[in-house]
Design a protein around this motif. Sequence first.
Motif, PDB file in Angstrom:
ATOM      1  N   ALA A 133      32.637  37.093  33.573  1.00  0.00           N
ATOM      2  CA  ALA A 133      32.829  38.046  34.829  1.00  0.00           C
ATOM      3  C   ALA A 133      31.420  38.610  35.286  1.00  0.00           C
ATOM      4  O   ALA A 133      31.127  38.763  36.264  1.00  0.00           O
ATOM      5  N   ALA A 143      33.329  33.036  38.630  1.00  0.00           N
ATOM      6  CA  ALA A 143      34.605  33.481  38.793  1.00  0.00           C
ATOM      7  C   ALA A 143      35.505  32.549  38.956  1.00  0.00           C
ATOM      8  O   ALA A 143      36.839  32.852  38.192  1.00  0.00           O
ATOM      9  N   LEU A 161      34.943  42.093  38.336  1.00  0.00           N
ATOM     10  CA  LEU A 161      34.736  41.168  39.541  1.00  0.00           C
ATOM     11  C   LEU A 161      34.674  42.120  40.799  1.00  0.00           C
ATOM     12  O   LEU A 161      33.998  41.801  41.651  1.00  0.00           O
TER      13      LEU A 161
END
Length: 172
Positions: A133, A143, A161
């Motif tokens: 992340a 991601a 994120l």
Amino acid sequence: MIVYCLHNSNGEAALQHELIRQIEVNLYADGSGYDFKVRDALHYHVYTLEPLITAAIVIYRATGKDFFNYVSTTGSSIKKAADFFIPFVTGEKTHAEFVNSQIAFDKARSKNGEKTFQTGALFNARQGLHVMALAAYFNTAYANILQKADSTSDGPLDWQLVLNRVRQPFHK
């Protein structure tokens, strides 16, 4: 973070110098790192990458200098170390932890029965998700790896994120 908050140019230069030194000394051109080689534990690869990626994010936000993709004179980079880690996070590969550790303390903890330090226990891929992340700040491909590796997200990774997007739009 404090160095950049205080706009301490001497501290900024020292921090960047030390980050370059860490990349050269602590990471290898194949993507592995000193602690992984000596302790034979991906558990410690997480501990190596998390502060390095965090520092790279701080420096990038403050200066635009990209230490995540920086390749040292030894051929090592934070990106290579993150890429090395991918198959262990996705479950494509497994790793029995501490089997060939050269550190007596690791053997003593295993003998003492400490759960997360058992010799031969498989690395828990969930322990690496936060590193992916963080790496996603620099490249959305990480991601995508998170989505494949963790279809049962419990929230915290989603927040990382979100923070990545707020701090800097994905640029790759």
